[in-house]
Design an enzyme around this catalytic site. Structure first.
Site, PDB file in Angstrom:
ATOM      1  N   ASP A 272       0.815  -1.221   0.000  1.00 48.74           N
ATOM      2  CA  ASP A 272       0.000   0.000   0.000  1.00 48.74           C
ATOM      3  C   ASP A 272       0.845   1.265   0.000  1.00 48.74           C
ATOM      4  OD1 ASP A 272      -2.509   1.353   0.115  1.00 48.74           O
ATOM      5  OD2 ASP A 272      -2.257   1.669   2.264  1.00 48.74           O
ATOM      6  N   SER A 296      -7.597   5.136   0.399  1.00 40.75           N
ATOM      7  CA  SER A 296      -7.831   3.805  -0.156  1.00 40.75           C
ATOM      8  C   SER A 296      -9.292   3.419   0.030  1.00 40.75           C
ATOM      9  CB  SER A 296      -6.937   2.771   0.532  1.00 40.75           C
ATOM     10  OG  SER A 296      -5.574   3.086   0.368  1.00 40.75           O
ATOM     11  N   GLN A 346      -5.755  -1.978  -6.401  1.00 42.18           N
ATOM     12  CA  GLN A 346      -6.324  -1.037  -5.443  1.00 42.18           C
ATOM     13  C   GLN A 346      -7.100   0.041  -6.177  1.00 42.18           C
ATOM     14  OE1 GLN A 346      -4.064   2.173  -3.091  1.00 42.18           O
ATOM     15  NE2 GLN A 346      -4.394   0.593  -1.540  1.00 42.18           N
TER      16      GLN A 346
END
Length: 363
Positions: A272, A296, A346
């Protein structure tokens, strides 16, 4: 030493695998649970552990890497775990780092499966922005436990509110057909500057106004649990429009315990760190700019092969689309030898905002 099926509680042991829940002096506590019918006996063994062990889940021994300490959880009950906050854990303007939540949730799930089973995928959603000064409680639901596969649902809460959910799947290793996308030709790790080196040049760049450079110099440096090297770094002084792809060398800072479950959790943490910035490159924006609200929304990962998260990994990222204030990014993670070990995807919120507006968590 008391032994149970698929479960061992050690007292007086210096360390234990798969990765230690905590390791206080000479005392160590339970790492993985057995099956549901064993829970009563498990809890009796837990109560027999010395009280000071349960009171100190955030042990900060110098021999334990920061990111490994971030993955350590306290057991609250059957399949319920807690992650306590710490001043040296990275956060962003008081908000939790998404990779921390994913790694800890995966660690909680790992504690409820048989050690031979390894995570092969997870799919997660960030439901609320978490805050960095409140403990997170992770509750694991055992959806299915088979001979080859096991599935776990993890819910993360703060102040009683759901902030995160993850469905993870585990598999017993087995032989089968294999292929992969080749690793792209890339400069070696030694040929690329570290983020710390790049940051030093930014703080002295004459193209940046003096007052801005002074603020950057006065800002308290974040303790970095990872090492990052951008192969195609963004010009931080004067951001330019760039192609929506990037290559990043990344690894944990410090040696990790030798357990694949821990390395998978840290792999989730690493995944991430730079991903959404790739979606900003075609628009000449940077992470942290006041006119963009970046969060996110969801994150998925697939684990293809065993790897070491404390060794350099190449993270190849591309963003095929941004629309409706959302950006989509895909990633492939390779070892230095060219093995594809993880893939990720993502989607994040890329929202233009008023720089004067104050953004707060909704907890």
């Amino acid at each position: 030493m008391a032994r149970l099926t698929r479960l061992t509680v050690f007292l007086g042991a210096p360390s234990l695998g798969p990765f230690q829940l905590y390791n206080i002096g000479e005392n160590a506590n339970l790492v993985r649970f057995g099956e549901e019918e064993q829970q009563q006996q498990v809890e009796e063994n837990l109560r027999s552990c010395k009280k000071e062990v349960a009171m100190q889940p955030d042990y900060k021994g110098p021999e334990v890497a920061l990111v490994e300490r971030i993955m350590q959880l306290q057991t609250l009950g059957a399949d319920v775990f807690q992650a306590s906050p710490s001043d040296d854990y990275p956060s962003f303007w008081g908000n939790l780092y998404g990779g921390q939540i994913m790694g800890q949730a995966l660690a909680a799930a790992c504690k409820t499966v048989d050690p031979p089973l390894q995570v092969h995928s997870f799919h997660s959603y960030f439901l609320r922005t978490g805050v960095d000064d409140v403990p997170i409680v992770y509750k694991v639901e055992r959806l299915r436990t088979g001979n080859t596969f096991a599935t776990r649902w993890v819910s993360g809460t703060q102040k009683g509110k759901l902030i995160f959910s993850m469905c993870s799947s585990f598999q017993r290793p087995e032989d089968g057909v294999e292929h992969q996308t080749p690793m792209p030709s890339t400069p070696s790790v030694d040929e690329v500057e570290s983020w710390e080196e790049v940051r030093k040049t930014v703080n002295t760049d004459p193209r940046i106004p003096l007052e801005v450079r002074q603020k950057l110099a006065d800002r308290k440096a974040m303790i970095m649990p990872v090492e990052v090297k951008f192969v195609e770094p963004v010009d931080r002084a004067v951001p330019k429009v760039m192609a929506p792809w990037s290559r990043v060398w990344i690894r944990s800072k410090g040696k990790l315990s030798d357990d694949q479950a821990l390395h998978s959790c840290v792999g989730a943490y690493l995944s991430d760190w730079t991903l959404l910035e790739t979606a900003l490159r075609p628009h000449g924006h940077l992470l942290g700019q006041d006119d963009m609200r970046i969060l996110s929304v969801d994150h998925s990962m697939w684990f293809h092969r065993p790897f070491k998260a404390d060794e350099w990994l190449l993270y190849v990222q591309s963003s095929p689309c941004a629309s409706n204030a959302r950006g989509l990014v895909f990633g492939h993670i390779y070892t230095q030898s060219g093995q594809l070990v993880m893939s990720s995807s993502q989607e994040g919120m890329l929202r233009r905002v008023n720089p004067e507006a104050t953004q707060k968590s909704k907890l």
